[in-house]
Scaffold this motif. Structure first.
Motif, PDB file in Angstrom:
ATOM      1  N   ASN A 147      -0.486  -5.025   3.779  1.00 26.66           N
ATOM      2  CA  ASN A 147       0.860  -5.688   3.663  1.00 26.66           C
ATOM      3  C   ASN A 147       1.209  -6.636   2.559  1.00 26.66           C
ATOM      4  OD1 ASN A 147       1.709  -4.497   6.069  1.00 26.66           O
ATOM      5  ND2 ASN A 147       1.572  -6.146   7.471  1.00 26.66           N
ATOM      6  N   THR A 148       0.494  -6.442   1.654  1.00 23.23           N
ATOM      7  CA  THR A 148       0.657  -7.277   0.364  1.00 23.23           C
ATOM      8  C   THR A 148       1.574  -6.755  -0.547  1.00 23.23           C
ATOM      9  OG1 THR A 148      -1.649  -6.878  -0.435  1.00 23.23           O
ATOM     10  CG2 THR A 148      -1.354  -8.702   0.835  1.00 23.23           C
ATOM     11  N   ASN A 149       1.581  -7.352  -1.541  1.00 23.44           N
ATOM     12  CA  ASN A 149       2.776  -6.819  -2.755  1.00 23.44           C
ATOM     13  C   ASN A 149       2.016  -6.114  -3.976  1.00 23.44           C
ATOM     14  OD1 ASN A 149       1.600  -8.961  -4.237  1.00 23.44           O
ATOM     15  ND2 ASN A 149       3.497 -10.180  -3.701  1.00 23.44           N
ATOM     16  N   GLY A 150       0.810  -5.715  -3.804  1.00 25.66           N
ATOM     17  CA  GLY A 150      -0.080  -5.247  -5.074  1.00 25.66           C
ATOM     18  C   GLY A 150       0.606  -3.711  -5.315  1.00 25.66           C
ATOM     19  N   ALA A 151       1.066  -2.856  -4.378  1.00 25.82           N
ATOM     20  CA  ALA A 151       1.401  -1.691  -4.563  1.00 25.82           C
ATOM     21  C   ALA A 151       3.029  -1.937  -5.173  1.00 25.82           C
ATOM     22  CB  ALA A 151       1.743  -0.860  -3.332  1.00 25.82           C
ATOM     23  N   ALA A 152       3.780  -2.758  -4.749  1.00 24.81           N
ATOM     24  CA  ALA A 152       4.973  -2.965  -5.305  1.00 24.81           C
ATOM     25  C   ALA A 152       5.283  -3.370  -6.769  1.00 24.81           C
ATOM     26  CB  ALA A 152       5.979  -3.834  -4.539  1.00 24.81           C
ATOM     27  N   MET A 153       4.248  -4.408  -7.243  1.00 23.12           N
ATOM     28  CA  MET A 153       4.025  -4.998  -8.349  1.00 23.12           C
ATOM     29  C   MET A 153       3.651  -3.962  -9.575  1.00 23.12           C
ATOM     30  SD  MET A 153       0.563  -7.156  -8.262  1.00 23.12           S
ATOM     31  CE  MET A 153      -1.044  -6.575  -8.740  1.00 23.12           C
ATOM     32  N   ARG A 154       3.066  -3.105  -9.268  1.00 19.29           N
ATOM     33  CA  ARG A 154       2.458  -2.251 -10.190  1.00 19.29           C
ATOM     34  C   ARG A 154       3.368  -0.854 -10.598  1.00 19.29           C
ATOM     35  NH1 ARG A 154      -2.856  -1.979  -6.679  1.00 19.29           N
ATOM     36  NH2 ARG A 154      -2.139  -0.237  -5.378  1.00 19.29           N
ATOM     37  N   VAL A 198       4.011   6.660  -3.171  1.00 21.72           N
ATOM     38  CA  VAL A 198       3.265   6.691  -2.120  1.00 21.72           C
ATOM     39  C   VAL A 198       1.846   6.883  -2.581  1.00 21.72           C
ATOM     40  CG1 VAL A 198       2.705   8.108  -0.100  1.00 21.72           C
ATOM     41  CG2 VAL A 198       5.184   7.403  -0.544  1.00 21.72           C
ATOM     42  N   VAL A 199       1.757   7.708  -3.540  1.00 22.75           N
ATOM     43  CA  VAL A 199       0.283   8.090  -3.938  1.00 22.75           C
ATOM     44  C   VAL A 199      -0.484   6.825  -4.233  1.00 22.75           C
ATOM     45  CG1 VAL A 199      -1.209   9.347  -5.473  1.00 22.75           C
ATOM     46  CG2 VAL A 199       0.891  10.540  -4.705  1.00 22.75           C
ATOM     47  N   THR A 200       0.159   5.879  -4.753  1.00 15.62           N
ATOM     48  CA  THR A 200      -0.466   4.440  -5.170  1.00 15.62           C
ATOM     49  C   THR A 200      -0.574   3.488  -4.052  1.00 15.62           C
ATOM     50  OG1 THR A 200       1.567   3.325  -6.145  1.00 15.62           O
ATOM     51  CG2 THR A 200       0.407   4.809  -7.338  1.00 15.62           C
ATOM     52  N   CYS A 201      -0.089   3.727  -2.974  1.00 13.21           N
ATOM     53  CA  CYS A 201      -0.265   3.003  -1.787  1.00 13.21           C
ATOM     54  C   CYS A 201      -1.119   3.323  -0.850  1.00 13.21           C
ATOM     55  CB  CYS A 201       1.161   2.950  -1.006  1.00 13.21           C
ATOM     56  SG  CYS A 201       2.839   2.431  -1.967  1.00 13.21           S
ATOM     57  N   LEU A 202      -1.669   4.629  -0.526  1.00 15.00           N
ATOM     58  CA  LEU A 202      -2.247   4.945   0.608  1.00 15.00           C
ATOM     59  C   LEU A 202      -3.944   4.554   0.240  1.00 15.00           C
ATOM     60  CD1 LEU A 202      -1.150   8.499   1.213  1.00 15.00           C
ATOM     61  CD2 LEU A 202      -0.448   6.432   2.430  1.00 15.00           C
ATOM     62  N   PRO A 203      -4.311   4.298  -0.580  1.00 20.61           N
ATOM     63  CA  PRO A 203      -5.680   3.868  -0.754  1.00 20.61           C
ATOM     64  C   PRO A 203      -5.848   2.262  -0.208  1.00 20.61           C
ATOM     65  CG  PRO A 203      -5.373   4.895  -2.794  1.00 20.61           C
ATOM     66  CD  PRO A 203      -3.947   4.873  -1.899  1.00 20.61           C
ATOM     67  N   SER A 204      -4.855   1.571  -0.505  1.00 20.38           N
ATOM     68  CA  SER A 204      -4.921   0.229  -0.443  1.00 20.38           C
ATOM     69  C   SER A 204      -3.976  -0.558   0.367  1.00 20.38           C
ATOM     70  CB  SER A 204      -5.084  -0.759  -1.797  1.00 20.38           C
ATOM     71  OG  SER A 204      -4.012  -0.281  -2.607  1.00 20.38           O
ATOM     72  N   HIS A 205      -2.792   0.063   0.256  1.00 19.60           N
ATOM     73  CA  HIS A 205      -1.171  -0.562   1.056  1.00 19.60           C
ATOM     74  C   HIS A 205      -0.950   0.585   1.738  1.00 19.60           C
ATOM     75  CE1 HIS A 205      -2.298  -3.186  -2.602  1.00 19.60           C
ATOM     76  NE2 HIS A 205      -1.627  -3.841  -2.046  1.00 19.60           N
ATOM     77  N   ASP A 206      -1.687   0.933   2.845  1.00 16.27           N
ATOM     78  CA  ASP A 206      -1.242   2.057   3.547  1.00 16.27           C
ATOM     79  C   ASP A 206      -0.571   1.523   4.927  1.00 16.27           C
ATOM     80  OD1 ASP A 206      -3.522   1.010   4.518  1.00 16.27           O
ATOM     81  OD2 ASP A 206      -4.507   2.788   5.264  1.00 16.27           O
ATOM     82  N   THR A 207       0.486   0.761   4.848  1.00 11.97           N
ATOM     83  CA  THR A 207       1.472   0.226   5.905  1.00 11.97           C
ATOM     84  C   THR A 207       2.906   0.588   5.382  1.00 11.97           C
ATOM     85  OG1 THR A 207       1.554  -2.088   5.092  1.00 11.97           O
ATOM     86  CG2 THR A 207      -0.073  -1.738   6.363  1.00 11.97           C
ATOM     87  N   ASP A 208       3.904   0.553   6.424  1.00 12.53           N
ATOM     88  CA  ASP A 208       4.913   0.778   6.146  1.00 12.53           C
ATOM     89  C   ASP A 208       5.719  -0.255   5.242  1.00 12.53           C
ATOM     90  OD1 ASP A 208       5.363  -1.026   8.613  1.00 12.53           O
ATOM     91  OD2 ASP A 208       7.333  -0.338   8.681  1.00 12.53           O
ATOM     92  N   VAL A 209       5.386  -1.387   5.482  1.00 16.21           N
ATOM     93  CA  VAL A 209       5.870  -2.593   4.817  1.00 16.21           C
ATOM     94  C   VAL A 209       5.465  -2.209   3.282  1.00 16.21           C
ATOM     95  CG1 VAL A 209       5.859  -5.053   4.421  1.00 16.21           C
ATOM     96  CG2 VAL A 209       6.201  -3.983   6.682  1.00 16.21           C
ATOM     97  N   ALA A 210       4.400  -2.258   2.838  1.00 17.68           N
ATOM     98  CA  ALA A 210       3.793  -1.857   1.476  1.00 17.68           C
ATOM     99  C   ALA A 210       4.470  -0.664   1.146  1.00 17.68           C
ATOM    100  CB  ALA A 210       2.250  -2.092   1.571  1.00 17.68           C
ATOM    101  N   ILE A 211       4.494   0.371   1.641  1.00 14.66           N
ATOM    102  CA  ILE A 211       5.024   1.757   1.037  1.00 14.66           C
ATOM    103  C   ILE A 211       6.411   1.602   0.982  1.00 14.66           C
ATOM    104  CG2 ILE A 211       5.417   4.218   1.544  1.00 14.66           C
ATOM    105  CD1 ILE A 211       2.656   4.132   3.122  1.00 14.66           C
ATOM    106  N   SER A 212       7.208   0.792   1.911  1.00 10.95           N
ATOM    107  CA  SER A 212       8.830   0.701   1.636  1.00 10.95           C
ATOM    108  C   SER A 212       9.003  -0.228   0.521  1.00 10.95           C
ATOM    109  CB  SER A 212       9.303  -0.090   3.049  1.00 10.95           C
ATOM    110  OG  SER A 212      10.763  -0.033   3.106  1.00 10.95           O
ATOM    111  N   SER A 213       8.330  -1.458   0.602  1.00 12.15           N
ATOM    112  CA  SER A 213       8.357  -2.091  -0.652  1.00 12.15           C
ATOM    113  C   SER A 213       8.165  -1.301  -2.155  1.00 12.15           C
ATOM    114  CB  SER A 213       7.491  -3.171  -0.542  1.00 12.15           C
ATOM    115  OG  SER A 213       7.815  -4.012   0.693  1.00 12.15           O
TER     116      SER A 213
END
Length: 354
Positions: A143-150, A170-185
């Motif tokens: 649920n953290t912001n790592g996917a959105a920051m990069r 989404v490709v960069t989210c699923l390994p580490s940020h696989d929640t709706d909040v992180a993906i939406s962000s």
């Protein structure tokens, strides 16, 4: 738009995101009052990070990027090298390359660190952070912001195409940020950049961020978990309402911090970054100065808001002085002109075939 115009806007986005990161590095974890007291107002100059910040604890230098922008630049380099398409294996290889070769990897956030350690140990990343013997992950994991920051480069190479930007994000989210909040962000930031690089105005860019957040939430239902907690779009609308009614910089930051927050959680820092961009009217220096002053995860907030404002204005919007100092400290490691040219050519090709 011509390839040269895309290159110009992409250069502006990459550079202002990095400038924001470097401005926010010395203020990370500080409060608004502490920051304003030290800087005599909004942050508008680089400082040497002190030991009570992540950058200072990891020997960060004045004007130097942290893990936030450096992950973004590694992603940009990989995308440029492969010509655009990004699959899961390619992204994992890119992330592991960053973790192994970048001096900024010591700053790594919790969700990314957990993934990297799992991959290095031969563990399936689907099992990272699970609760007991279940398939559910800890609420904070992912649920953290790592996917959105990069994610900015994946929006920049898909001018005006929110759907394509989100699919790539989404490709960069699923390994580490696989929640709706992180993906939406991540989709919100990618979509905002995709529209900003076309020369759109602030309202159009903010609308794209909202559309991307909605698209990301829909994709997350198909690809990830929807854990309990705040929803990104709801928080974004709250943040934008605060921005629309604000008339004073300091009070705006107080209100944003109190109601939304700016922590490492994506549900806080991403809405805050977009709201700051909206409140500043997309002005490059005001955007990153406000973001670096909001407190808490300042470097990440300024990276994301800077990517939006930089794409909107291009090279000509980069703040003199800060731009020259930033280039002197960071260009040798990343080669920003080459990154922008590579991404700009992909953007022009994608725009032509959209």
């Amino acid at each position: 738009m011509t390839t040269t115009e895309y290159i110009d806007r992409i250069f502006g986005s990459l550079l202002l995101a990095g400038i924001g990161d470097a401005l926010g590095a010395p203020t990370e974890l500080w409060s608004i009052d502490e920051i304003m007291s030290r800087f005599g107002g909004m942050v508008s100059r680089f400082e040497e990070p002190t030991a009570d910040t992540f950058a200072g604890a990891n020997n960060g230098r004045r004007g130097e990027v942290t893990d936030d922008a450096s992950q973004m630049y590694y992603l940009a380099r990989h995308v440029s090298k492969v010509g655009g398409p990004l699959d899961q294996d390619g992204w994992v290889a890119c992330l592991l390359d960053w973790a192994s070769t970048s001096p900024k990897a010591s700053f790594m956030g919790p969700s990314t660190l957990a993934l990297v350690n799992a991959l290095r140990g031969g563990q399936n990343f689907d099992t990272v952070g699970v609760v007991g013997n279940s398939s559910r992950k800890l609420t904070t994991m992912g649920n953290t912001n790592g996917a959105a920051m990069r994610v900015a480069p994946l929006g920049l190479i898909h001018p005006g195409n929110i759907e394509a930007a989100c699919d790539a994000a989404v490709v960069t989210c699923l390994p580490s940020h696989d929640t709706d909040v992180a993906i939406s962000s991540a989709c919100a930031v990618a979509s905002g950049c995709a529209v900003a690089v076309t020369g759109a105005d602030v309202s159009e860019i903010v609308r794209a961020c909202r559309d991307g957040a909605m698209r990301g939430a829909q994709l997350a239902v198909l690809h990830a978990r929807v854990p309990p907690g705040p929803r990104l779009l709801k928080r974004l609308d709250m943040a934008l309402e605060i921005a629309a009614g604000a008339t004073d910089d300091r009070q705006f930051l107080y209100d944003l911090d109190a109601a939304i927050g700016a922590s490492v959680l994506a549900s806080e820092s991403v809405p805050t970054a977009i709201a700051i961009f909206a409140y500043a009217g997309g002005d490059p220096l005001r955007t990153v100065a406000l973001a670096a002053t909001v407190g808490n995860d300042t470097d990440t907030v300024a990276t994301m808001s800077g990517a939006l404002a930089g794409a909107m204005h291009g090279r000509q919007g980069l703040p003199p002085g800060l731009y020259e100092e930033f280039m002197a400290v960071n260009n040798g490691e990343f080669g920003f002109e080459e990154l922008a040219v590579g991404l700009g050519r992909i953007a022009a090709r994608n725009a032509a075939h959209a």
